[in-house]
Design a protein around this motif. Structure first.
Motif, PDB file in Angstrom:
ATOM      1  N   LYS A 181      48.261 -15.985  59.983  1.00  8.26           N
ATOM      2  CA  LYS A 181      47.669 -17.317  60.104  1.00  8.26           C
ATOM      3  C   LYS A 181      48.186 -18.199  58.977  1.00  8.26           C
ATOM      4  CE  LYS A 181      45.257 -20.668  61.694  1.00  8.26           C
ATOM      5  NZ  LYS A 181      45.651 -21.331  62.958  1.00  8.26           N
ATOM      6  N   THR A 186      39.050 -15.504  57.101  1.00  5.36           N
ATOM      7  CA  THR A 186      40.053 -16.042  58.034  1.00  5.36           C
ATOM      8  C   THR A 186      40.439 -14.986  59.056  1.00  5.36           C
ATOM      9  OG1 THR A 186      40.910 -17.500  56.300  1.00  5.36           O
ATOM     10  CG2 THR A 186      42.313 -17.124  58.220  1.00  5.36           C
ATOM     11  N   LEU A 209      40.123 -15.059  63.182  1.00  9.03           N
ATOM     12  CA  LEU A 209      41.179 -14.727  64.139  1.00  9.03           C
ATOM     13  C   LEU A 209      40.680 -13.726  65.178  1.00  9.03           C
ATOM     14  CD1 LEU A 209      44.342 -14.304  61.850  1.00  9.03           C
ATOM     15  CD2 LEU A 209      43.564 -16.350  63.054  1.00  9.03           C
ATOM     16  N   LEU A 215      39.678 -19.238  65.171  1.00  5.70           N
ATOM     17  CA  LEU A 215      40.988 -19.788  64.831  1.00  5.70           C
ATOM     18  C   LEU A 215      42.057 -19.083  65.662  1.00  5.70           C
ATOM     19  CD1 LEU A 215      40.779 -19.868  60.911  1.00  5.70           C
ATOM     20  CD2 LEU A 215      40.655 -21.837  62.459  1.00  5.70           C
ATOM     21  N   ALA A 219      45.703 -17.383  66.154  1.00  2.97           N
ATOM     22  CA  ALA A 219      46.699 -16.738  65.283  1.00  2.97           C
ATOM     23  C   ALA A 219      48.031 -17.479  65.396  1.00  2.97           C
ATOM     24  CB  ALA A 219      46.875 -15.280  65.680  1.00  2.97           C
ATOM     25  N   THR A 220      48.696 -17.628  64.257  1.00  2.00           N
ATOM     26  CA  THR A 220      50.027 -18.235  64.260  1.00  2.00           C
ATOM     27  C   THR A 220      51.028 -17.314  64.938  1.00  2.00           C
ATOM     28  OG1 THR A 220      49.483 -19.366  62.187  1.00  2.00           O
ATOM     29  CG2 THR A 220      51.812 -19.268  62.802  1.00  2.00           C
TER      30      THR A 220
END
Length: 592
Positions: free
Chosen positions: A352, A385, A389, A394, A396-397
């Protein structure tokens, strides 16, 4: 809504007072007429109580929806010759469709953008009403026929009083039933933030749209009635000033209480009438000076009685009994327990990034069924964080996250909750004004799904009994049974954290994520929490927790993962981690 008395006593008092008022000997026609206008305003104020006071969405534009209801029936009766009674479905349809269109955009706004958005479309519709030729421009539509029953026209203010207040009482009952339901808890949970609500399966966008549309429909009914009482329609009653007055009614009466909307409408309507006569005499000149008084009144209420005036009346009424729990209610269906020792959650190079900051750096590890796995690390290591995820808060990148063999890293929070992952939060996210029982019941939101209309008509009572019984069982399970009817905000911090665990258990999860569950707990409370978590593991539940209390973690967990600056530096049993030089370096600056 810790002391909600919007039940039988409140309804009996309201119905008796309203029914008797026009029949009292010597009541002047003026006050009966004023009572009718109070009823019209009450419909709008009740909607604002649900929208603003309960749902947390401030609106200054409700007068525009009154206009939609009024103009729809005015056009249909004057230009198409329809009976006033038959135009109600069309008034509701036009108002509802417009509310849906506006709500899809407006309900997504937050912070100060939301009220600014309602001001914008409120002003826009005011000018729209005044510039359409078919609506009579600013002169409006006159000659709107009154209501009639057979050959009798309901022109007299005493005659039309009853249709108005019948609509108000129906609105009160429907609103109370809605709040006392699964969808009602979802709407009330909006005040605690969308992250927590979404994490337990609440479709917050739908909940906002439901309450936005319902509030608009109540305003549309008010407009429909207004057109046939006033017998003319023009844009002036539907401008932004009227929207501000309606909001004042909701805030003054009690923005968290349905009957507070009726109280606020009564006070503001009567006060406005009296001030319009009194202030010009005192000041010596004409003008809308009552607006100044209303502004002062709004500031005073926000400073001295932020919950409005209705709570003070509640103190004078008999206290309602706590919500009954039917212990014999059928138990909700349970999820299949994962097999012990088999991979349940697999995290593969989860990453992330926030711009140039890498909060979680290609972290990989596996959580097996029936284990308690701890994630530890210094502040800022990326633990929370990582939890966001795993729960869809949020995206995930990069990387992949699998739960029970299914990839979940692209799912929204409510989708992940539906697959059996529940969580608590680092900072407690309970709704303080709701009871502990109601907060915990939100956890079972996905386990039963009665519709909104069924809730309003109280056709969901069997499902409600099952949900509340489940919530009570989970509170007993965590040791908070004696506190279930208290406001959640009245509990100590440690008790609130345990209540969050009960809410998570109400989801019937296969994997329970605990974000610093022991923070704020005393020594004995930590021991009780450790016993509870051990019991859950023995029952087959899998737990993943973040915790700073190393003694608590080392005694409880089967497996540990250590993060530092977003990267995994170690993984193993508590004994292996406690002797790992890299871990000692990260926590203590070195072995020595």
């Amino acid at each position: 809504m810790a002391q909600r008395l919007q039940g039988m006593w409140s309804r009996i008092i309201a119905i008796a007072a309203v029914a008797a008022f026009p029949l009292l000997p010597g009541v002047p026609e003026f006050w009966v007429t004023l009572g009718g206008y109070i009823g019209l305003s009450s419909l709008v104020a009740i909607g604002l109580v649900l929208l603003t006071g309960v749902g947390g969405m401030t609106s200054f534009g409700q007068a525009a929806f009154v206009g939609f209801g009024a103009y729809t029936t005015a056009v249909l009766t004057t230009q198409w010759g329809m009976s006033p009674w038959l135009t109600l479905p069309f008034a509701l349809l036009s108002t509802g469709l417009m509310a849906l269109l506006i709500g899809v955009v407006t309900a997504k706004l937050s912070g100060h953008y939301l009220p600014l958005g309602t001001i914008a479309w409120g002003i826009s519709f005011f000018y729209l009403f005044g510039n359409i030729e078919q609506l009579g421009r600013y002169d409006g539509i006159s000659g709107v026929p009154p209501f009639s029953i057979g050959p009798y026209s309901l022109i007299n203010s005493r005659a039309v009083f009853y249709p108005i207040w019948t609509a108000v009482l129906i609105a009160v009952v429907l609103s109370e039933n809605l709040l006392d339901s699964r969808m009602g808890r979802a709407i009330r949970a909006l005040r605690g933030g969308s992250i927590a609500a979404e994490s337990f399966g609440v479709d917050t966008a739908r909940a906002k749209l439901v309450v936005f549309t319902f509030a608009a429909l109540l305003a549309g009914v008010s407009g429909w009635l207004y057109a046939h009482v006033q017998r003319s329609v023009s844009p002036s009653p539907f401008g932004i000033n009227a929207g501000i007055e309606y909001l004042l009614m909701a805030v003054l009466g009690g923005s968290g209480y349905v009957l507070g909307g009726v109280l606020g409408a009564t006070i503001v309507t009567v006060l406005k009438d009296q001030l319009q006569n009194l202030l010009p005499k005192l000041i010596g000149t004409g003008g809308n000076f009552e607006s100044i008084v209303f502004g002062i009144l709004m500031v005073a209420v926000l400073q001295l009685a932020r919950q409005g005036l209705w709570p003070f009346i509640l103190q004078l009424l008999p206290q309602a009994a706590p919500k009954a729990i039917d212990a014999a209610a059928p138990v909700l269906t349970h999820r299949e327990v994962p097999s012990r020792g088999t991979p349940l959650l697999v995290i593969d190079k989860a990453r992330k990034q926030f711009g140039g900051l890498v909060a979680v750096n290609d972290v990989s590890f596996t959580v097996n069924g029936g284990d308690i796995v701890g994630v530890i690390g210094p502040n800022g290591a990326g633990k929370s964080t990582l939890f966001n995820l795993l729960t869809g808060v949020l995206p995930a990148t990069s990387g992949q996250i699998y739960f029970r063999g299914e990839r979940i890293d692209g799912l929204p929070a409510r989708g992940i909750a539906g697959r059996g992952i529940a969580r608590t939060f680092q900072h407690v996210k309970l709704v303080p004004s709701m009871t502990v029982l109601e907060n915990v019941a939100i956890g079972a939101h996905l386990r039963i799904r009665p519709g909104v209309l069924a809730s309003m008509l109280r056709l969901d009572r069997d499902e409600e009994k099952r949900i509340l019984a489940e919530a009570a069982r989970q509170l007993q399970r965590v040791g908070l049974g004696e506190h279930m009817h208290k406001p959640a905000g009245s509990l100590a911090l440690g008790q609130q954290r345990v209540a969050e665990i009960a809410r998570a258990l109400c989801l019937d999860p296969a994997l329970l994520l605990l974000d610093e569950p022991a923070a704020g707990l005393r020594f004995n409370e930590k021991q009780q929490l450790a016993e509870l978590l051990s019991r859950l593991r023995a029952e087959g539940m899998t737990l993943l927790l973040v915790e700073h209390d190393m003694d608590f973690v080392m005694r409880l967990t089967d497996h540990l993962v250590v993060l530092v600056f977003g990267s995994k530096i170690a993984e193993g049993t508590p004994a292996e981690i406690s002797a790992n030089p890299q871990v000692l370096e990260a926590y203590l600056g070195g072995v020595e």
